[in-house]
Scaffold this motif. Structure first.
Motif, short mmCIF file in Angstrom:
data_model
loop_
_atom_site.label_atom_id
_atom_site.label_comp_id
_atom_site.label_asym_id
_atom_site.label_seq_id
_atom_site.Cartn_x
_atom_site.Cartn_y
_atom_site.Cartn_z
N PRO A 195 59.41 43.13 61.64
CA PRO A 195 60.65 43.22 60.92
C PRO A 195 61.61 41.99 60.86
O PRO A 195 62.21 41.55 60.01
CB PRO A 195 61.37 44.35 61.79
CG PRO A 195 60.36 45.12 62.25
CD PRO A 195 59.35 44.40 62.79
N ASP A 196 61.44 40.96 61.96
CA ASP A 196 62.38 39.98 62.08
C ASP A 196 61.71 38.78 61.23
O ASP A 196 62.29 37.56 61.49
CB ASP A 196 62.51 39.42 63.42
CG ASP A 196 61.33 38.96 64.31
OD1 ASP A 196 60.30 39.28 63.70
OD2 ASP A 196 61.40 38.71 65.43
N VAL A 197 60.60 38.84 60.80
CA VAL A 197 59.94 37.58 60.04
C VAL A 197 60.44 37.59 58.60
O VAL A 197 60.86 38.58 57.89
CB VAL A 197 58.39 37.93 59.85
CG1 VAL A 197 57.76 36.76 59.11
CG2 VAL A 197 57.76 38.15 61.13
N SER A 198 60.77 36.48 58.21
CA SER A 198 61.48 36.22 56.83
C SER A 198 60.60 36.46 55.58
O SER A 198 59.31 36.28 55.64
CB SER A 198 61.89 34.53 56.84
OG SER A 198 62.23 34.30 55.40
N ASN A 199 61.37 37.21 54.65
CA ASN A 199 60.30 37.39 53.46
C ASN A 199 59.74 36.35 52.97
O ASN A 199 58.76 36.22 51.76
CB ASN A 199 61.07 38.31 52.52
CG ASN A 199 61.43 39.68 53.05
OD1 ASN A 199 60.53 40.33 53.82
ND2 ASN A 199 62.74 40.07 52.89
N ASP A 200 60.36 35.02 52.85
CA ASP A 200 60.09 33.94 52.43
C ASP A 200 58.67 33.41 52.71
O ASP A 200 57.88 32.73 51.83
CB ASP A 200 61.02 32.75 52.60
CG ASP A 200 62.48 32.84 52.32
OD1 ASP A 200 62.60 33.68 51.25
OD2 ASP A 200 63.42 32.28 52.65
N ILE A 201 58.08 33.74 53.94
CA ILE A 201 56.77 33.58 54.41
C ILE A 201 55.88 34.18 53.41
O ILE A 201 54.95 33.51 52.83
CB ILE A 201 56.48 33.72 55.91
CG1 ILE A 201 57.38 32.91 56.61
CG2 ILE A 201 54.92 33.66 56.12
CD1 ILE A 201 57.36 33.28 58.12
N TYR A 202 55.88 35.40 53.33
CA TYR A 202 55.07 36.32 52.35
C TYR A 202 55.35 36.07 51.01
O TYR A 202 54.43 36.14 50.16
CB TYR A 202 55.26 37.65 52.63
CG TYR A 202 54.69 38.04 53.84
CD1 TYR A 202 53.22 38.65 53.96
CD2 TYR A 202 55.10 38.00 55.15
CE1 TYR A 202 52.68 38.87 55.30
CE2 TYR A 202 54.66 38.47 56.42
CZ TYR A 202 53.39 38.98 56.47
OH TYR A 202 52.98 39.19 57.45
N THR A 203 56.53 35.66 50.41
CA THR A 203 56.55 35.27 49.18
C THR A 203 55.72 34.12 48.82
O THR A 203 55.23 33.74 47.82
CB THR A 203 58.19 34.81 48.68
OG1 THR A 203 58.91 36.05 49.14
CG2 THR A 203 58.31 34.45 47.20
N ASP A 204 55.95 33.11 49.79
CA ASP A 204 55.11 31.83 49.45
C ASP A 204 53.48 32.10 49.59
O ASP A 204 52.66 31.77 48.83
CB ASP A 204 55.53 30.78 50.48
CG ASP A 204 54.52 29.44 50.51
OD1 ASP A 204 54.65 28.87 49.50
OD2 ASP A 204 53.92 29.35 51.61
N LEU A 205 53.31 33.21 50.69
CA LEU A 205 51.62 33.27 50.41
C LEU A 205 51.15 34.03 49.33
O LEU A 205 50.24 33.78 48.73
CB LEU A 205 51.37 34.46 51.89
CG LEU A 205 50.09 34.76 52.37
CD1 LEU A 205 50.01 35.14 53.53
CD2 LEU A 205 49.73 35.70 51.34
N TYR A 206 51.72 35.14 48.89
CA TYR A 206 51.57 35.68 47.57
C TYR A 206 51.45 34.71 46.42
O TYR A 206 50.52 34.92 45.65
CB TYR A 206 52.47 36.93 47.37
CG TYR A 206 52.05 38.26 48.02
CD1 TYR A 206 51.86 39.44 47.30
CD2 TYR A 206 51.93 38.43 49.38
CE1 TYR A 206 51.77 40.52 47.80
CE2 TYR A 206 52.06 39.47 50.22
CZ TYR A 206 51.64 40.52 49.08
OH TYR A 206 51.33 41.71 49.86
N ALA A 207 52.53 34.04 46.39
CA ALA A 207 52.54 32.91 45.21
C ALA A 207 50.85 32.04 45.25
O ALA A 207 50.55 31.76 43.99
CB ALA A 207 53.73 32.03 45.32
N LYS A 208 50.82 31.65 46.35
CA LYS A 208 49.50 30.53 46.39
C LYS A 208 48.27 31.60 46.05
O LYS A 208 47.42 30.94 45.36
CB LYS A 208 49.64 29.91 47.77
CG LYS A 208 50.70 28.95 47.82
CD LYS A 208 50.49 28.26 49.28
CE LYS A 208 51.36 26.85 49.16
NZ LYS A 208 51.16 26.02 50.50
#
Length: 450
Positions: A195-208
């Protein structure tokens, strides 16, 4: 076509031929190219030889028209045992019936007698090359299987479809996370996020990944018991036959223990730095206190030394005084001896004896004082010599600076002297020029001034 003997030397050939002359000649020739050439004189012997050596035989070269079992019958029985063995037919017949049977039995080549050796070797070389490629492919598949086993045993493996929904997780992931594979299949990859992980990390992962690019970074994943673990993750897109992204595979390594160790080391270093700072501060205070104590003791020693010097002078004066008094007493005793009776002399002797005892005590006390003061004087001399040496060095340095200043004054005086002399010479020359101009004729002026 060139023949690769190295490929053929890896293989074993079964040659079945009922003609003894042809069998012997051709088998001897082929023995130069193959690792081993096994021979049989009919189909039945050929089948028995194959059964005895089926694990080592790679190619079967056989005649068709033979006693007991013909070539077609023998190959049919061999196919029931090994459906992939390579077969070449060699026969004098070329009718369509044998050709159809050869096709049904998946025979690689069909060669007409009399056998063209070059053509036969070319066929055999092609088969050997295909077998070698199959061998390499099996080796690669075996190595890939081993790599997969090693990867699965040491790393978390997660596979997804084109929408990054989970399709596979390995056992190590289940062991670490506490989830079963059935609980995760079909869920989104980002559902593993703590829960405390930023959504930006997975947004970047999915985009790449969705743009067919790999992603690498640290992921903090949730466990079934609501705790977490951290992993070093690589996510690679997988491609279909058309070259388009059809899924992804994530290889992750649990680095929770390593991160915890790093944090412990950092905390230990911080504690050590704090302890060192405190100890250094305490050490500075102790050092300052020690310096002050030494200064105080030095001052006391200087006072004691001065007092000792005064005591020495005092005792020297007392000693001289007692010596003179003793001398006077001796003189008086001599006079008494001459002028007075024996009783008076005895009285004086007793008084003189008392004086000697007192004088001896005073001398012993004076001697002890002199010894004590001598030690202190010796220490004072050492200190005085060191101080004098430092003062001499300082005086020498100041003397050099003074001499340097004096040298500068001398140079200044010389400069002023030559400057005045130059002015006087310039005035003398100007005066001479004026006199020449006043009294000389034109020719003389022209010679002098051009």
């Amino acid at each position: 076509m060139s023949i690769d003997k190295n490929l053929l030397k890896r293989l074993t050939l079964l040659y079945v031929e009922d003609d003894d002359i042809i069998r012997n000649e051709l088998s001897q020739l082929l023995a130069n190219f193959f690792s081993q050439v096994l021979v049989a004189k009919d189909g039945k012997e050929g089948l028995r030889t194959f059964l005895e050596n089926q694990d080592t035989i790679d190619i079967v070269l056989t005649d068709i028209n033979m006693p007991l079992y013909n070539g077609i019958e023998m190959v049919k029985k061999i196919r029931n045992i090994d459906s992939k063995i390579s077969v070449i037919f060699a026969t004098a017949y070329s009718d369509n019936e044998f050709l159809l049977d050869a096709i049904k039995l998946r025979v690689q080549e069909y060669i007409i007698k009399p056998i063209d050796i070059r053509k036969l070797l070319s066929f055999l070389n092609d088969i050997a090359s295909n077998l070698y490629q199959e061998f390499l492919l099996k080796q690669q598949q075996y190595e890939l299987t081993k790599y997969k086993e090693i990867l699965d045993s040491n790393n978390i493996v997660i596979k997804t479809d084109a929408r990054l929904n989970i399709t596979y997780v390995n056992q190590l992931f289940c062991d670490i996370s506490g989830y079963s594979d059935s609980e995760l299949i079909g869920k989104e990859f980002k559902s593993l996020k703590f829960p405390d992980v930023s959504n930006d990390i997975y947004t970047d992962l999915y985009a790449k990944v969705l743009n067919n690019k790999p992603w690498h970074g640290n992921l903090k994943n949730i466990k079934k018991d609501k705790t977490h673990y951290t992993c070093d993750a690589h996510v690679f897109p997988t491609l279909g036959e058309n070259g388009e992204m059809n899924g992804a595979i994530s290889i992750q390594k649990d680095i929770t223990k390593e991160l915890n160790k790093k944090r412990e080391i950092q905390l230990a270093l911080m504690r050590d730095k704090s302890d060192i700072f405190i100890r250094s501060k305490e050490g500075s205070l102790e050092q300052n206190q020690l310096i002050n104590d030494l200064r105080f003791k030095l001052q006391n020693l200087q006072v004691e030394l001065e007092q000792s010097v005064r005591n020495v002078d005092k005792y020297m004066y007392s000693n001289e005084k007692y010596r003179l008094e003793n001398k006077n007493l001796k003189t008086e005793i001599g006079l008494y001896k001459k002028n007075n009776n024996s009783s008076t002399a005895l009285k004086l002797n007793r008084e003189n004896s008392d004086l000697r005892i007192e004088n001896k005590k005073l001398k012993e006390k004076l001697l002890q004082i002199e010894l004590d003061d001598e030690k202190k004087l010796s220490q004072l001399r050492v200190y005085s010599d060191e101080t004098r040496s430092e003062l001499e060095d300082k005086i020498s340095e100041l003397t050099e600076q003074l001499e340097s200043l004096q040298t500068d004054d001398v140079l200044k005086q010389k400069f002023e002297y030559w400057k005045d002399k130059a002015k006087a010479e310039t005035a003398r020359i100007e005066n001479l020029e004026k006199q020449i101009i006043a009294y000389a004729d034109g020719v003389t002026l022209n010679k002098i001034f051009g």
